[in-house]
Design a protein around this motif. Structure first.
Motif, PDB file in Angstrom:
ATOM      1  N   PRO A 187      -6.323  40.097   0.758  1.00 25.43           N
ATOM      2  CA  PRO A 187      -5.521  40.240  -0.468  1.00 25.43           C
ATOM      3  C   PRO A 187      -4.028  40.027  -0.195  1.00 25.43           C
ATOM      4  N   ARG A 188      -3.577  40.409   1.016  1.00 26.13           N
ATOM      5  CA  ARG A 188      -2.149  40.239   1.320  1.00 26.13           C
ATOM      6  C   ARG A 188      -1.777  38.797   1.641  1.00 26.13           C
ATOM      7  N   THR A 189      -2.709  38.055   2.245  1.00 30.35           N
ATOM      8  CA  THR A 189      -2.342  36.700   2.695  1.00 30.35           C
ATOM      9  C   THR A 189      -2.783  35.604   1.725  1.00 30.35           C
ATOM     10  N   ARG A 190      -3.436  35.984   0.638  1.00 31.46           N
ATOM     11  CA  ARG A 190      -3.844  34.955  -0.325  1.00 31.46           C
ATOM     12  C   ARG A 190      -2.608  34.451  -1.060  1.00 31.46           C
ATOM     13  N   LEU A 191      -2.335  33.143  -0.913  1.00 34.01           N
ATOM     14  CA  LEU A 191      -1.150  32.560  -1.554  1.00 34.01           C
ATOM     15  C   LEU A 191      -1.359  32.461  -3.051  1.00 34.01           C
ATOM     16  N   ARG A 192      -0.423  33.003  -3.800  1.00 36.61           N
ATOM     17  CA  ARG A 192      -0.482  32.896  -5.261  1.00 36.61           C
ATOM     18  C   ARG A 192       0.471  31.810  -5.747  1.00 36.61           C
ATOM     19  N   ARG A 193       1.635  31.704  -5.105  1.00 41.16           N
ATOM     20  CA  ARG A 193       2.648  30.728  -5.511  1.00 41.16           C
ATOM     21  C   ARG A 193       2.411  29.445  -4.709  1.00 41.16           C
ATOM     22  N   LEU A 194       2.164  28.328  -5.409  1.00 42.48           N
ATOM     23  CA  LEU A 194       1.869  27.025  -4.793  1.00 42.48           C
ATOM     24  C   LEU A 194       0.813  27.147  -3.688  1.00 42.48           C
ATOM     25  N   VAL A 254       7.843  33.199  10.938  1.00 44.84           N
ATOM     26  CA  VAL A 254       8.427  32.136  11.769  1.00 44.84           C
ATOM     27  C   VAL A 254       8.601  30.925  10.859  1.00 44.84           C
ATOM     28  N   THR A 255       9.799  30.340  10.873  1.00 34.52           N
ATOM     29  CA  THR A 255      10.106  29.241   9.953  1.00 34.52           C
ATOM     30  C   THR A 255      10.631  28.031  10.695  1.00 34.52           C
ATOM     31  N   LEU A 256      10.047  26.885  10.443  1.00 32.25           N
ATOM     32  CA  LEU A 256      10.573  25.616  10.961  1.00 32.25           C
ATOM     33  C   LEU A 256      11.098  24.832   9.763  1.00 32.25           C
ATOM     34  N   LEU A 257      12.363  24.438   9.857  1.00 36.61           N
ATOM     35  CA  LEU A 257      12.974  23.695   8.754  1.00 36.61           C
ATOM     36  C   LEU A 257      12.971  22.214   9.113  1.00 36.61           C
ATOM     37  N   ASP A 258      12.247  21.415   8.351  1.00 34.83           N
ATOM     38  CA  ASP A 258      12.078  19.998   8.699  1.00 34.83           C
ATOM     39  C   ASP A 258      13.022  19.079   7.941  1.00 34.83           C
ATOM     40  N   SER A 296      14.990  21.322  -2.800  1.00 35.68           N
ATOM     41  CA  SER A 296      13.985  22.094  -2.081  1.00 35.68           C
ATOM     42  C   SER A 296      14.205  21.917  -0.573  1.00 35.68           C
ATOM     43  N   MET A 297      13.271  22.399   0.211  1.00 38.55           N
ATOM     44  CA  MET A 297      13.303  22.210   1.665  1.00 38.55           C
ATOM     45  C   MET A 297      11.890  21.879   2.124  1.00 38.55           C
ATOM     46  N   SER A 298      11.812  21.012   3.119  1.00 36.24           N
ATOM     47  CA  SER A 298      10.518  20.783   3.766  1.00 36.24           C
ATOM     48  C   SER A 298      10.445  21.761   4.921  1.00 36.24           C
ATOM     49  N   ARG A 313       7.684  24.385   7.569  1.00 40.72           N
ATOM     50  CA  ARG A 313       6.390  24.917   7.994  1.00 40.72           C
ATOM     51  C   ARG A 313       6.655  26.364   8.375  1.00 40.72           C
ATOM     52  N   SER A 314       5.957  27.275   7.766  1.00 43.61           N
ATOM     53  CA  SER A 314       6.221  28.683   8.067  1.00 43.61           C
ATOM     54  C   SER A 314       4.924  29.454   8.221  1.00 43.61           C
ATOM     55  N   VAL A 315       5.052  30.549   8.960  1.00 45.35           N
ATOM     56  CA  VAL A 315       3.887  31.422   9.215  1.00 45.35           C
ATOM     57  C   VAL A 315       4.301  32.848   8.901  1.00 45.35           C
ATOM     58  N   MET A 316       3.373  33.579   8.333  1.00 52.31           N
ATOM     59  CA  MET A 316       3.586  34.999   8.073  1.00 52.31           C
ATOM     60  C   MET A 316       2.441  35.774   8.714  1.00 52.31           C
ATOM     61  N   VAL A 317       2.779  36.805   9.457  1.00 52.38           N
ATOM     62  CA  VAL A 317       1.758  37.622  10.137  1.00 52.38           C
ATOM     63  C   VAL A 317       1.951  39.072   9.718  1.00 52.38           C
ATOM     64  N   PHE A 318       0.875  39.707   9.303  1.00 53.09           N
ATOM     65  CA  PHE A 318       0.925  41.131   8.992  1.00 53.09           C
ATOM     66  C   PHE A 318       0.154  41.891  10.066  1.00 53.09           C
ATOM     67  N   GLY A 319       0.608  43.076  10.402  1.00 50.82           N
ATOM     68  CA  GLY A 319      -0.170  43.877  11.349  1.00 50.82           C
ATOM     69  C   GLY A 319       0.635  45.055  11.852  1.00 50.82           C
ATOM     70  N   VAL A 375      -3.058  36.457   8.840  1.00 50.82           N
ATOM     71  CA  VAL A 375      -2.073  35.388   9.060  1.00 50.82           C
ATOM     72  C   VAL A 375      -2.206  34.330   7.969  1.00 50.82           C
ATOM     73  N   SER A 376      -1.056  33.807   7.542  1.00 56.99           N
ATOM     74  CA  SER A 376      -1.074  32.650   6.647  1.00 56.99           C
ATOM     75  C   SER A 376       0.019  31.686   7.076  1.00 56.99           C
ATOM     76  N   ALA A 377      -0.143  30.421   6.711  1.00 54.54           N
ATOM     77  CA  ALA A 377       0.916  29.426   6.916  1.00 54.54           C
ATOM     78  C   ALA A 377       1.154  28.734   5.590  1.00 54.54           C
ATOM     79  N   LYS A 378       2.377  28.246   5.421  1.00 53.18           N
ATOM     80  CA  LYS A 378       2.700  27.500   4.211  1.00 53.18           C
ATOM     81  C   LYS A 378       3.520  26.283   4.640  1.00 53.18           C
ATOM     82  N   ILE A 379       3.182  25.140   4.091  1.00 54.28           N
ATOM     83  CA  ILE A 379       3.835  23.897   4.521  1.00 54.28           C
ATOM     84  C   ILE A 379       4.280  23.116   3.298  1.00 54.28           C
TER      85      ILE A 379
HETATM   86  C1  LIG Z   1      12.680  27.271   4.562  1.00 53.15           C
HETATM   87  C2  LIG Z   1      12.073  27.872   3.324  1.00 53.15           C
HETATM   88  C3  LIG Z   1      12.775  27.867   2.138  1.00 53.15           C
HETATM   89  C4  LIG Z   1      12.229  28.416   0.984  1.00 53.15           C
HETATM   90  N1  LIG Z   1      12.982  28.456  -0.142  1.00 53.15           N
HETATM   91  C5  LIG Z   1      12.520  29.127  -1.215  1.00 53.15           C
HETATM   92  C6  LIG Z   1      13.349  29.363  -2.343  1.00 53.15           C
HETATM   93  O1  LIG Z   1      14.510  28.941  -2.374  1.00 53.15           O
HETATM   94  N2  LIG Z   1      12.835  30.059  -3.384  1.00 53.15           N
HETATM   95  C7  LIG Z   1      11.575  30.566  -3.353  1.00 53.15           C
HETATM   96  O2  LIG Z   1      11.147  31.207  -4.309  1.00 53.15           O
HETATM   97  N3  LIG Z   1      10.762  30.340  -2.301  1.00 53.15           N
HETATM   98  C8  LIG Z   1      11.212  29.654  -1.238  1.00 53.15           C
HETATM   99  N4  LIG Z   1      10.402  29.486  -0.149  1.00 53.15           N
HETATM  100  C9  LIG Z   1       8.996  29.906  -0.255  1.00 53.15           C
HETATM  101  C10 LIG Z   1       8.875  31.393   0.023  1.00 53.15           C
HETATM  102  O3  LIG Z   1       8.711  31.588   1.409  1.00 53.15           O
HETATM  103  C11 LIG Z   1       7.640  31.989  -0.673  1.00 53.15           C
HETATM  104  O4  LIG Z   1       6.485  31.269  -0.333  1.00 53.15           O
HETATM  105  C12 LIG Z   1       7.775  31.995  -2.194  1.00 53.15           C
HETATM  106  O5  LIG Z   1       9.021  32.570  -2.578  1.00 53.15           O
HETATM  107  C13 LIG Z   1       6.658  32.766  -2.851  1.00 53.15           C
HETATM  108  O6  LIG Z   1       6.707  34.112  -2.429  1.00 53.15           O
HETATM  109  P1  LIG Z   1       5.645  35.148  -2.999  1.00 53.15           P
HETATM  110  O7  LIG Z   1       5.745  36.390  -2.194  1.00 53.15           O
HETATM  111  O8  LIG Z   1       5.799  35.220  -4.472  1.00 53.15           O
HETATM  112  O9  LIG Z   1       4.318  34.338  -2.646  1.00 53.15           O
HETATM  113  P2  LIG Z   1       2.810  34.731  -2.772  1.00 53.15           P
HETATM  114  O10 LIG Z   1       2.087  33.449  -2.941  1.00 53.15           O
HETATM  115  O11 LIG Z   1       2.585  35.834  -3.762  1.00 53.15           O
HETATM  116  O12 LIG Z   1       2.528  35.302  -1.311  1.00 53.15           O
HETATM  117  C14 LIG Z   1       1.256  35.817  -1.014  1.00 53.15           C
HETATM  118  C15 LIG Z   1       0.985  35.618   0.435  1.00 53.15           C
HETATM  119  O13 LIG Z   1       1.062  34.226   0.739  1.00 53.15           O
HETATM  120  C16 LIG Z   1       1.563  34.041   2.049  1.00 53.15           C
HETATM  121  N5  LIG Z   1       2.858  33.319   2.010  1.00 53.15           N
HETATM  122  C17 LIG Z   1       3.747  33.235   1.006  1.00 53.15           C
HETATM  123  N6  LIG Z   1       4.813  32.498   1.360  1.00 53.15           N
HETATM  124  C18 LIG Z   1       4.595  32.134   2.633  1.00 53.15           C
HETATM  125  C19 LIG Z   1       5.334  31.357   3.545  1.00 53.15           C
HETATM  126  N7  LIG Z   1       6.535  30.813   3.241  1.00 53.15           N
HETATM  127  N8  LIG Z   1       4.813  31.162   4.784  1.00 53.15           N
HETATM  128  C20 LIG Z   1       3.614  31.679   5.132  1.00 53.15           C
HETATM  129  N9  LIG Z   1       2.855  32.402   4.291  1.00 53.15           N
HETATM  130  C21 LIG Z   1       3.350  32.630   3.066  1.00 53.15           C
HETATM  131  C22 LIG Z   1       1.787  35.444   2.631  1.00 53.15           C
HETATM  132  O14 LIG Z   1       0.641  35.856   3.330  1.00 53.15           O
HETATM  133  C23 LIG Z   1       2.006  36.253   1.379  1.00 53.15           C
HETATM  134  O15 LIG Z   1       1.775  37.626   1.579  1.00 53.15           O
HETATM  135  C24 LIG Z   1      10.919  28.948   1.018  1.00 53.15           C
HETATM  136  C25 LIG Z   1      10.206  28.952   2.203  1.00 53.15           C
HETATM  137  C26 LIG Z   1      10.782  28.440   3.355  1.00 53.15           C
HETATM  138  C27 LIG Z   1       9.987  28.494   4.611  1.00 53.15           C
END
Ligand SMILES: Cc1cc2nc3c(=O)[nH]c(=O)nc-3n(C[C@H](O)[C@H](O)[C@H](O)COP(=O)(O)OP(=O)(O)OC[C@H]3O[C@@H](n4cnc5c(N)ncnc54)[C@H](O)[C@@H]3O)c2cc1C
Length: 248
Positions: free
Chosen positions: A25-32, A99-103, A115-117, A119-125, A176-180
């Motif tokens: 439930p914590r790592t399920r991405l809701r936004r994009l 951990v965030t890599l800005l491309d 926006s930004m390109s 690759r990021s990782v989020m770890v809970f524990g 763990v989750s990653a977002k790219i």
């Molecule tokens: C360099 C960079 C710049 C960014 N700029 C912006 C910005 O300007 N505005 C903005 O709103 N967002 C930005 N983001 C995206 C931001 O990290 C979040 O993904 C976004 O804000 C949604 O957050 P949320 O908690 O609502 O996501 P949710 O989808 O609700 O998150 C749920 C779960 O998804 C996973 N998750 C979410 N985001 C990430 C992530 N980035 N990496 C790995 N796992 C993830 C986690 O497990 C998290 O608990 C940026 C990310 C990076 C890496």
């Protein structure tokens, strides 16, 4: 980016590429959510290319986010710091590590679609204190090797006092989750494509400058290859570092 990730998948070779971290439930991405991945090899590749993480945790109902170095060894992240630091004092703490890599910077025609390109990782524990001398030694060497490969052979190792002053915490890679956001062009509003505004990507890379010798360097000590050849992403790891036999 996808090609680089694919190359690193084969380079890491730790796990089959199909293996994924379980969604929770914590790592399920809701936004994009289409930008999310739970693929272990992809996560490992991001963790291995970065070396700065941000550790978020709560102390006395207040949030703290600590930037620090780390290393991945298999399915464990090792963090280190002063034994007296806020986090070092709190093994057993629930953390969220990123951990965030800005491309690239993504420059759109409208301010809104910038926006930004990345690759990021989020770890809970929950972090645990590493007290076993062999694991602690291996973890500290892994952190040094992760940041500057080859350095742990060149530098004097930590003595008893230095090791005692250093807290090492381990965080298992379980939740763990990653977002790219790939290095693809900006997405503008249809009507904005007629604007005479430059739009596109500004790629960013982490590159070293020229090494600056310490003024107290002994005469004749040359800049070593692990310094002149430092680059990111670092060459693929040979495998988890372990302490040499007999190390304490
Ligand atoms: C360099 C960079 C710049 C960014 N700029 C912006 C910005 O300007 N505005 C903005 O709103 N967002 C930005 N983001 C995206 C931001 O990290 C979040 O993904 C976004 O804000 C949604 O957050 P949320 O908690 O609502 O996501 P949710 O989808 O609700 O998150 C749920 C779960 O998804 C996973 N998750 C979410 N985001 C990430 C992530 N980035 N990496 C790995 N796992 C993830 C986690 O497990 C998290 O608990 C940026 C990310 C990076 C890496």
């Amino acid at each position: 980016v996808e090609q680089r990730v694919a190359d690193q998948r084969t380079a890491t070779g730790d796990d089959p590429p199909t293996q994924e971290y379980p969604r929770t439930p914590r790592t399920r991405l809701r936004r994009l959510p289409e930008r999310g991945t739970y693929d272990r090899a992809t996560v490992h590749a991001i963790l291995d290319e970065g070396f700065l993480c941000h550790v978020g945790f709560q102390v006395d109902d207040r949030p703290y986010v600590l930037p620090t170095g780390y290393a991945r060894v298999g399915e464990t992240l090792y963090l280190h710091g002063s034994s007296g630091s806020r986090l070092g004092l709190r093994p057993g703490t629930d953390v969220c590590v990123t951990v965030t890599l800005l491309d690239a910077l993504v420059l759109a025609r409208s301010a809104f679609h910038h926006s930004m390109s990345y690759r990021s990782v989020m770890v809970f524990g929950r972090v645990r204190a590493v007290t076993d001398p062999r694991e602690k030694d291996a973890a500290l060497r892994a952190v040094v090797e992760h940041i500057v490969p080859g350095r742990s052979q060149a530098a004097r190792g930590g003595n008893r006092r230095e090791v005692a002053a250093t807290a090492v915490l381990a965080l298992d890679l379980e939740e763990v989750s990653a977002k790219i956001r790939a290095t693809t062009p900006p997405i503008d509003e249809d009507e904005d494509y007629d604007l005479p505004v430059w739009a596109g990507l500004l790629p960013l890379r982490q590159v070293p400058g020229a090494p600056v010798p310490d003024p107290r360097l002994l005469p004749g000590v040359e800049v070593p290859a692990h310094v002149t050849g430092w680059r990111r992403p670092a060459p693929a790891k040979e495998g988890p570092l372990t302490a040499p036999e007999g190390a304490a």
